[in-house]
Structure formats: structure tokens, C-alpha cells
Design an enzyme around this catalytic site. Structure first.
Site, PDB file in Angstrom:
ATOM      1  N   LYS A  80      -4.358  22.548   0.600  1.00 23.29           N
ATOM      2  CA  LYS A  80      -5.222  21.464   0.136  1.00 23.29           C
ATOM      3  C   LYS A  80      -6.355  22.061  -0.674  1.00 23.29           C
ATOM      4  CE  LYS A  80      -5.284  16.913   0.648  1.00 23.29           C
ATOM      5  NZ  LYS A  80      -4.106  16.043   0.661  1.00 23.29           N
ATOM      6  N   GLY A 185      -9.052  -0.279   3.148  1.00 18.16           N
ATOM      7  CA  GLY A 185      -8.885   0.491   1.924  1.00 18.16           C
ATOM      8  C   GLY A 185      -7.720  -0.031   1.112  1.00 18.16           C
ATOM      9  N   GLY A 187      -7.163   0.660  -2.322  1.00 13.61           N
ATOM     10  CA  GLY A 187      -7.072   1.374  -3.580  1.00 13.61           C
ATOM     11  C   GLY A 187      -5.623   1.449  -4.004  1.00 13.61           C
ATOM     12  N   VAL A 189      -2.955   3.316  -2.972  1.00 14.23           N
ATOM     13  CA  VAL A 189      -1.966   3.283  -1.896  1.00 14.23           C
ATOM     14  C   VAL A 189      -2.075   1.984  -1.109  1.00 14.23           C
ATOM     15  CG1 VAL A 189      -1.184   4.381   0.242  1.00 14.23           C
ATOM     16  CG2 VAL A 189      -1.848   5.790  -1.709  1.00 14.23           C
TER      17      VAL A 189
END
Length: 350
Positions: A80, A185, A187, A189
Site C-alpha cells: 500500500k 459513503g 462515492g 464504490v
């Protein structure tokens, strides 16, 4: 700030700090494990309050990528990257060119992709400086149409089939018509997930820190908008965290009513012992690194050249993986996270 004694270090193979004074880049790349192949994981840009917070995030996320790839049966390791900065104010071409140089300096040990705060545009800039980046070009979508390299539709589809598995196991139903889902959320996705659930007949409640995202879900999908704190206490069947991590914590558990937690966010549990608390409450938790693997599967097929049909079939394998986790958890009395960890280690050959 010590790395080796950090609570989330977990024997990482490599943790590298990158800085470029000209562009203002401050970044960390962590490679957790490369047993199965080169480490692949997104590049997140976020306004971390401290360097310690950024380090903790990259360590936890890279470990999750190791387990995610293993559970998804991919020949990839876990890594990551995080960039410390406000994605709404601090982006520049020079910054992401410097980030591309930073990724390239590792010689292919780490392959990056889009994540929270970054997207296709940033990947294309980084691709000017390194070939170890995914999601910078165009490719076929699951339905055969042409799309850009954003893997979020695949992430959303994987979460959708994972929710289907959780509902079947815990609620004893195959039909999602009338299923009540709270999505935190919406957004890229979260909105794609909401659309899939809507098409399957589910009822939706949504929240997001970006008001425009909420309006889009309300206007296009008929979702009901709720306050950011209210989302946790709704009387729904599924709570789907699709924003940042650590949303399941001591405070939110006090009001959480949904019998299923299944969403796209990484590191949803603020601490590992909360998996036991969820189990005691009779709440089925779909481990995030099992259910949200659609994105990394997408990125793998972009690089390997697989067809949309092969990609879709591989993503649908998430359903079988979760069914195995749920079944073993029920028979052994262990938490779903303990079983998922064990299954990932089995697939890593440990």
C-alpha cells in the site's frame, strides 16, 4: 516514531518513506508480504492529522492487501502507499510525477493503483514515470463496454455478491427485494453498490461527507438521505461501510442495529476484538479484505489480459469464499475474521 515496534508492524518486508521538497510529496510505501508475487495495492491520499496516523494506515492496509490477494487466489503480495495531503487542495502534476518516481525506485516490488483520494487521472500522471502502475488506461467493462481503468465497479460488484452471500447465510433468503441497506459513503464504490442493490429490489438509506454524492443517490436511485451519525442506528438488514476505516468502534456499536455488516471500506473494525463483540451480539460481519477484493481482481486482469467474462467469474468467487468463512465460523464458533485470517494463511502456505 518507531516502525519495528509498531503495533501494526506484523513483520512487514519493507517500509519506505519518500519525500520530494520541490513538489511537497510526503509519502509512505509499505510491502507486507510478497510470498505469492509482487505487492499490489492502491495509493491513498489523505489529510492525516499526524505522521503516526499515516504510518498506522499504510501498515494496516498493506497487511490487508496480503490477505485480500490470498483469499482471492491471486498471484500477488500485499502492499500500500499513502500520500500525506488534502486530495481536494494539494494535488499537482509535479506531486504525482514525484510519486511515480518513488514507486519506480522499488523496481517492481510494489505496483500501485487508485485508492481513496486518487483516481485514473493521477494514475496516468504516475504512469509517465513508472510502468508499475495499474488503472491508467482503458479496457472492457464487465458488460463488454469500454471504460477507463477505475476498478470501483468491480469492487462494488464483489461487495454486492458478498452481501448476497451474507443475507443468504444469516437471514435465510435469496431474494434481495425489500432488503433494507444503509450505505455509509456513496462515492464511486458506494454509488455503484447502491445501484446494484436498487436493481435487485433493495431499499436504500445513504450518507456521505460530500453532499453532492448524497444528492446523486437520492435523485438517481431513490435512496433516503440520513445524517452521518444517524446511519449507524437505523433499523435495517445490512449496514454497508463504504468510506474510510475504523467505523465499527465502541461508540458506534452502542447504536448499531443491523444484523449484518458488509461493505467496501478497508479496516472497518477499529480494533480486532470488536469482531468478538459483533459475534456476541449475533451480528454477521463480512471481513472487509474478503468482500472488497473485486478491485484488486480487476487490476490483476488488467495486467494479465483476461477477458471480462473471466474477470466477472473470478469476482463472483468472492461469494463462495465468504460462504466458506461463514460456514466455518458457525461450525467452529470462531469469529469470521479469525476464520478469514486462517484461510488466508492456509492459502499463503503457512
Amino acid at each position: 516514531m518507531s516502525v519495528f515496534t509498531h503495533i501494526d508492524f506484523d513483520n512487514h518486508e519493507l517500509v519506505v518513506f519518500g519525500h520530494d521538497s520541490a513538489s511537497g510529496l510526503r509519502a509512505i510505501i509499505a510491502i507486507h508480504d510478497s510470498t505469492l508475487g509482487p505487492a499490489l495495492g492502491g495509493c491513498r491520499m489523505w489529510s492525516y492529522a499526524t505522521d503516526e496516523e499515516a504510518l498506522r494506515d499504510v501498515l494496516r492496509l498493506s497487511r490487508g492487501m496480503t490477505y485480500k490477494s490470498a483469499l482471492a487466489r491471486l498471484p500477488l503480495g500485499g502492499g500500500k502507499a499513502v500520500i500525506i495531503g488534502d486530495p481536494r487542495r494539494d494535488k499537482s502534476e509535479a506531486l504525482f510525477q514525484a510519486m511515480g518516481d518513488f514507486v519506480d525506485s522499488l523496481g517492481g516490488r510494489y505496483i500501485t493503483a487508485a485508492d481513496s483520494g486518487t483516481g485514473v487521472a493521477e494514475m496516468r500522471i504516475m504512469a509517465q514515470r513508472t510502468r508499475h502502475v495499474a488503472g491508467a488506461g482503458q479496457r472492457e467493462a464487465l458488460d463488454g463496454s469500454l471504460r477507463d481503468g477505475d476498478p470501483s465497479p468491480s469492487t462494488a460488484y464483489g461487495v454486492f455478491v458478498g452481501i448476497r452471500a451474507a443475507v443468504r447465510h444469516h437471514l435465510g433468503r435469496d431474494d434481495l427485494t425489500g432488503l433494507r441497506v444503509a450505505i455509509q459513503g456513496v462515492g464511486q464504490v458506494g454509488f455503484n453498490l447502491a445501484r446494484l442493490l436498487k436493481d435487485a429490489g433493495a431499499e436504500l438509506w445513504v450518507t456521505d461527507i460530500v453532499e453532492a454524492n448524497v444528492r446523486r443517490a437520492v435523485e438517481q436511485l431513490g435512496a433516503r438521505a440520513v445524517d452521518q451519525l444517524e446511519i449507524f442506528g437505523l433499523d435495517v438488514d445490512v449496514f454497508a461501510p463504504c468510506a474510510l476505516g475504523a467505523v465499527i468502534n465502541r461508540h458506534t456499536l452502542e447504536v448499531l442495529r443491523a444484523p449484518i455488516v458488509a461493505g467496501a471500506a478497508n479496516n472497518q473494525l477499529a480494533s480486532p476484538e470488536l469482531a468478538e463483540e459483533l459475534q456476541r451480539r449475533g451480528c454477521l460481519y463480512a471481513p472487509d479484505y474478503a468482500i472488497n477484493a473485486g478491485g484488486i481482481i480487476d487490476v490483476f486482469y488488467e495486467r494479465s489480459g483476461g477477458s471480462p467474462a473471466e474477470l466477472k467469474a473470478h469476482i463472483e468467487g468472492i461469494e463462495a469464499t465468504l460462504e466458506e468463512i461463514f460456514r466455518r465460523s458457525a461450525s467452529e464458533g470462531a469469529t469470521t475474521t479469525a476464520i478469514a485470517d486462517r484461510l488466508a494463511r492456509e492459502r499463503l502456505g503457512r
